[in-house]
Design a protein around this motif. Structure first.
Motif, short mmCIF file in Angstrom:
data_model
loop_
_atom_site.label_atom_id
_atom_site.label_comp_id
_atom_site.label_asym_id
_atom_site.label_seq_id
_atom_site.Cartn_x
_atom_site.Cartn_y
_atom_site.Cartn_z
N ASN A 6 -2.77 3.33 46.36
CA ASN A 6 -3.88 4.19 45.96
C ASN A 6 -4.14 4.21 44.46
OD1 ASN A 6 -4.25 4.94 48.61
ND2 ASN A 6 -2.88 6.69 48.45
N ILE A 7 -3.34 3.50 43.71
CA ILE A 7 -3.51 3.47 42.27
C ILE A 7 -3.19 2.07 41.76
CG2 ILE A 7 -1.17 4.23 41.75
CD1 ILE A 7 -2.45 5.95 39.49
N GLU A 8 -3.88 1.65 40.74
CA GLU A 8 -3.72 0.31 40.21
C GLU A 8 -3.53 0.38 38.70
OE1 GLU A 8 -6.39 -3.79 39.89
OE2 GLU A 8 -7.32 -1.93 40.54
N GLU A 9 -2.56 -0.35 38.18
CA GLU A 9 -2.36 -0.46 36.74
C GLU A 9 -3.45 -1.36 36.19
OE1 GLU A 9 0.80 -3.01 34.75
OE2 GLU A 9 1.65 -0.99 34.62
N ILE A 10 -4.23 -0.85 35.23
CA ILE A 10 -5.34 -1.65 34.72
C ILE A 10 -5.12 -2.12 33.28
CG2 ILE A 10 -7.04 -0.67 36.28
CD1 ILE A 10 -7.96 1.09 33.91
N TYR A 11 -4.14 -1.53 32.59
CA TYR A 11 -3.88 -1.93 31.22
C TYR A 11 -2.50 -1.46 30.83
CZ TYR A 11 -4.81 -3.06 26.35
OH TYR A 11 -4.78 -3.62 25.11
N THR A 12 -1.82 -2.21 29.98
CA THR A 12 -0.54 -1.78 29.43
C THR A 12 -0.56 -1.93 27.92
OG1 THR A 12 0.46 -3.97 29.64
CG2 THR A 12 0.75 -2.46 31.50
N HIS A 13 0.27 -1.14 27.28
CA HIS A 13 0.37 -1.16 25.82
C HIS A 13 1.81 -0.83 25.48
CE1 HIS A 13 -0.95 -0.67 21.67
NE2 HIS A 13 -0.21 0.42 21.63
N THR A 14 2.39 -1.49 24.51
CA THR A 14 3.78 -1.26 24.13
C THR A 14 3.86 -0.60 22.76
OG1 THR A 14 4.47 -3.20 25.39
CG2 THR A 14 6.02 -2.35 23.75
N GLU A 15 4.65 0.46 22.67
CA GLU A 15 4.94 1.12 21.41
C GLU A 15 6.34 0.72 20.98
OE1 GLU A 15 3.39 3.04 19.17
OE2 GLU A 15 1.54 2.79 20.30
N GLU A 16 6.47 0.15 19.81
CA GLU A 16 7.77 -0.34 19.35
C GLU A 16 8.75 0.79 19.04
OE1 GLU A 16 7.34 -3.24 16.26
OE2 GLU A 16 5.82 -4.33 17.37
N ASP A 17 8.24 1.97 18.67
CA ASP A 17 9.11 3.08 18.32
C ASP A 17 9.53 3.91 19.53
OD1 ASP A 17 9.18 2.66 15.51
OD2 ASP A 17 7.16 3.47 15.36
#
Length: 97
Positions: A6-17
């Motif tokens: 029922n849900i789809e991951e559409i974008y990811t982003h990585t925070e180095e801290d």
């Protein structure tokens, strides 16, 4: 990944801290933004869906709590016990010459 479908991951982003708290809201122009606190004592503000960094809010220690309030208010709480109240400013009106 979602098991129920029922849900789809559409974008990811990585925070180095590393991330400590997240919240989403709309700015004064009704554009969606994501607020991410990290271990560098700041809260990054990202435009969505681009994840372009718009700015940062700074605290004395790590911000562990972010809460969105009414009327464009935003509350942050850091490890010192400090509570800050933030408010989106209305966009500047351009005057024609």
């Amino acid at each position: 990944m979602c098991k129920g479908g029922n849900i789809e991951e559409i974008y990811t982003h990585t925070e180095e801290d590393g991330l400590l708290a997240l919240s989403g809201m709309h700015d004064a122009e009704d554009k969606p933004v994501l607020l991410c606190s990290s271990k560098d004592n700041s809260v990054r503000i990202y435009d969505l869906p681009s994840f372009d960094e718009r700015g940062r809010l700074f605290a004395k220690r790590e911000v562990r709590a972010i809460q969105v309030g009414p009327g464009g208010l935003l509350f942050t709480g850091d490890e010192t016990g400090g509570l800050s109240v933030w408010k989106w400013l209305e966009p500047a009106v351009k005057q024609e010459s």
